[in-house]
Design a protein around this motif. Structure first.
Motif, PDB file in Angstrom:
ATOM      1  N   GLN A   9       0.852  -1.188   0.000  1.00  0.00           N
ATOM      2  CA  GLN A   9       0.000   0.000   0.000  1.00  0.00           C
ATOM      3  C   GLN A   9       0.885   1.234   0.000  1.00  0.00           C
ATOM      4  N   GLU A  10       0.452   2.249  -0.705  1.00  0.00           N
ATOM      5  CA  GLU A  10       1.192   3.505  -0.718  1.00  0.00           C
ATOM      6  C   GLU A  10       1.200   4.089   0.695  1.00  0.00           C
ATOM      7  N   GLU A  70      -1.483   6.667   1.309  1.00  0.00           N
ATOM      8  CA  GLU A  70      -2.787   6.040   1.438  1.00  0.00           C
ATOM      9  C   GLU A  70      -2.946   5.401   2.825  1.00  0.00           C
TER      10      GLU A  70
END
Length: 134
Positions: A61-62, A65
Motif C-alpha cells: 500500500q502507498e 494512502e
C-alpha cells in the motif's frame, strides 16, 4: 416488596449501561492501537513500503494512502467514542430520574399505608362519627 422492585430496576439499569460501556472500552483499545500505528507511519520516509493486512494476505500500500486510512479511522473512532459518551450521559440521567421517581412513589406508598393504618385504627373517623356532629 419495594426492595424487590428496586433490585429489578437496578438490574435493568445496569444491563442498559453495560452495552455502551463495553462498546466504548473496545473503541478505546482501537483508538490506542491506531494512534500507535499513526506514530509508526510518521516515522517512515517516502521510500518506505507499507503493507495492509487483508485477511491472511499482506498487500502493498502507498504510504500516503496508509496514513490517510489511519487518519480516517481515528476520526471515525473518536466520533463513535463521543457518541457513546453522550449515550452514557443520557442513560445516567434517565437512571437518576427513574431512581427519583421510584423514591417518590415509595414515599407516597408509605404515606398512603400510614394514613390507611391510621384510619383503620380509628373506626369512628372512617364512618364520620365523632367529627363534631352533635
Amino acid at each position: 416488596m419495594a426492595e424487590v422492585i428496586q433490585k429489578k430496576l437496578q438490574g435493568e439499569l445496569q444491563k442498559d449501561l453495560s452495552k455502551p460501556v463495553s462498546g466504548r472500552q473496545e473503541l478505546e483499545v482501537q483508538l490506542t492501537e491506531n494512534k500507535i500505528m499513526k506514530e509508526e507511519l510518521a516515522l517512515l520516509d517516502g521510500s518506505s513500503v507499507a503493507f495492509k493486512l487483508l485477511g491472511p494476505i499482506l498487500v502493498k500500500q502507498e504510504l500516503a494512502e496508509a496514513r490517510a486510512t489511519v487518519g480516517k479511522r481515528l476520526d471515525h473512532i473518536t466520533a463513535e467514542i463521543k457518541r457513546y459518551k453522550s449515550q452514557l450521559r443520557d442513560l445516567e440521567r434517565q437512571s437518576e430520574q427513574q431512581r427519583e421517581t421510584f423514591a417518590q412513589l415509595q414515599q407516597e406508598f408509605q404515606t398512603a399505608q400510614a394514613a390507611e393504618a391510621g384510619l383503620l385504627g380509628r373506626p369512628d373517623t372512617a364512618l364520620g362519627v365523632g367529627e363534631g356532629k352533635e
